[in-house]
Enzyme design. Sequence first.
Site, mmCIF file in Angstrom:
data_model
loop_
_atom_site.group_PDB
_atom_site.id
_atom_site.type_symbol
_atom_site.label_atom_id
_atom_site.label_comp_id
_atom_site.label_asym_id
_atom_site.label_seq_id
_atom_site.Cartn_x
_atom_site.Cartn_y
_atom_site.Cartn_z
ATOM 1 N N HIS A 75 2.803 21.712 -35.476
ATOM 2 C CA HIS A 75 1.662 20.971 -36.022
ATOM 3 C C HIS A 75 1.748 20.862 -37.550
ATOM 4 C CE1 HIS A 75 -2.692 19.767 -35.901
ATOM 5 N NE2 HIS A 75 -2.651 20.246 -37.147
ATOM 6 N N GLU A 76 1.902 22.008 -38.218
ATOM 7 C CA GLU A 76 1.898 22.005 -39.689
ATOM 8 C C GLU A 76 3.142 21.320 -40.267
ATOM 9 O OE1 GLU A 76 -0.771 22.539 -41.065
ATOM 10 O OE2 GLU A 76 -1.840 23.690 -39.552
ATOM 11 N N HIS B 154 2.436 17.637 -40.323
ATOM 12 C CA HIS B 154 1.736 17.257 -41.556
ATOM 13 C C HIS B 154 2.706 17.151 -42.724
ATOM 14 C CE1 HIS B 154 -2.419 17.356 -40.305
ATOM 15 N NE2 HIS B 154 -2.395 18.619 -39.939
ATOM 16 N N HIS C 12 5.115 14.245 -42.598
ATOM 17 C CA HIS C 12 4.332 13.045 -42.911
ATOM 18 C C HIS C 12 4.202 12.916 -44.439
ATOM 19 C CE1 HIS C 12 0.352 10.644 -41.975
ATOM 20 N NE2 HIS C 12 1.238 9.923 -42.633
#
Length: 599
Positions: free
Chosen positions: A391-392, A395, A398
Amino acid sequence: MSEVKKLKTRDEIDSMHKWKVEKMYKNSVAWEEDFEILKSKAPNMQRFSGKLGRAEDLLSFLESNVEILRLLDKLLVYAHLRGDEDTAKAEFQILKNKIDAYEAEASSITAFFIPELLSLPEGAVDEAICKLPELKIYEFYLKDILSQKPHTLSAEGEKILASARDCLNAPENIFGMLTDADMTFPSIKDEKGNEVELTEGNYSTFIKSKDRRVRKDAFEALFGTYSGFKNTLTTSLTSSIKNFIFNAKTRNYDCALESSLKPNNIPVEVYHNVVDTINNNLSSLHKYVSLKKKLLGLDEIHMYDLYVPIVDAKEDHIEYEDAVKIVLDGIRPLGQEYLSIFKEGISEGWVDIFQNKGKCGGAYSGGCYDSMPYVLLNYNYQLNDVSTLAHEMGHSIHSYYSRKTQPYIYSEYVLFCAEVASTTNECLLIDYLIKNETDKKRRLFLINEQLEGIRTTVFRQCMFAEFEKITHENIEGGNPLSPEDLCKIYHDLNQKYFGAEMVVDEGIDMEWSRIPHFYSDFYVYQYTTGFAAANSFSKMIVEEGESAVERYKDFLKSGGSDYPINILKKAGVDMSTPKPLEDTIRRFDELLEMLEKEI
């Protein structure tokens, strides 16, 4: 007696497991040097006040402002990352306090910019861009500000609103103080019969207990306590809603919902579409409730039964190095370029991995335009930690693409897009794990994990969004809401969402009173849209391959260069239509079928 394992200090953590923040500044002395430069340059921005009508001065202001903001960001990020490594270390807390205080001062120095830009004659910005081609890069940025002109007050009006901000935040502050500081919960007996004081922290453990008596006691004790404060909590929430409506009216919006969505050019129809689409597909959630009741062997299923796992699976101990390999295998459909960036992040020191004494809890992705992305973890060797890493890093990659591709002013993505990349990674990972798990119990556990993810992130957050919609519309229509009104609205929503087989216990009627996001109006629907967009991307990436990956990377590279609906639409996900949400419901239905077949 075995020795108690003590938490390591920061100095005891191996350097290979720490993020390399020293790549930003070698030490606090170097940081202080840049801080002095910022303090010498920022006040000079006042020289542009009253001169933005000249194209040359407008360009000069924008370029100088970017320089100031980039330096400010770098100083802020370093101080906060260092501060989070060890919250007890005074050296870095001092840096944080210094730069946090100066951020407000720097902001006040350039406060003239937006009011002055909005006061320029119609067409003045277009003329300036025609005259100076160097201004073209700022066109979307400037026109976005100009689009807010109907909702921006005079300089005096803005000043009054700004001075009232602290007062208008009072309901949220009161809610926080009451629920975090003053409210205490009774003791309950755990599975072994020990008296344990209930807290917000351990409630999440008790509500998942295999012992039904424990989870029922925890449920009734928690919501019984909230019910004892229902008049105060009603006043704080309805006052917060009234304040938001006041702001919306003052800024000439048609309604509170529009005032929340319009600044990012999101039509109010998008919000209504979310609520309507989920409402049209509640039969899928009803089926899940029915199946869960059957699998748990219950005569009646109650609200306090929702979170208990339907499958007992032994938690594997997963070393961090293995977690990295698992995530890389899971996100392999994203292609070699993406995987190479992920590997670079791991090897180059993006990630601060393990817990240490004084370290900030939780997990996040940070960094700025002039640093590499950084990821804070508190890795604890469980599957959930593997998912958090995916998940991190979603981020962070991105941000990596966005900062590499976009100029500074468009390098940050807005909240509507913020959770998409991170959740896409999670969707790809869980899909890979389900497909490749050979142990039946583990596979059932994984299927249920994704079902629960969709239930809590898509259905539950949409129910929250519908509660917000109803309460705001009532108060905007001049209908005051009592504690009984709020409880009835919430009770009826639970009945509708969970279906006829669910016993909607009275305690759940008070759940609205413990949701802090309700003080950030019309925020939670973005969890639903973010998950739906991520599910659509992961589906396209797996099914279509390279063409979908390229569209997805275009999304990652877009930053804030356009409005979020447009950015997602160009990449193949149209959030103005029901399709992404319907695709998510279809995935939910597929998982339900898999669960039924596996049992």
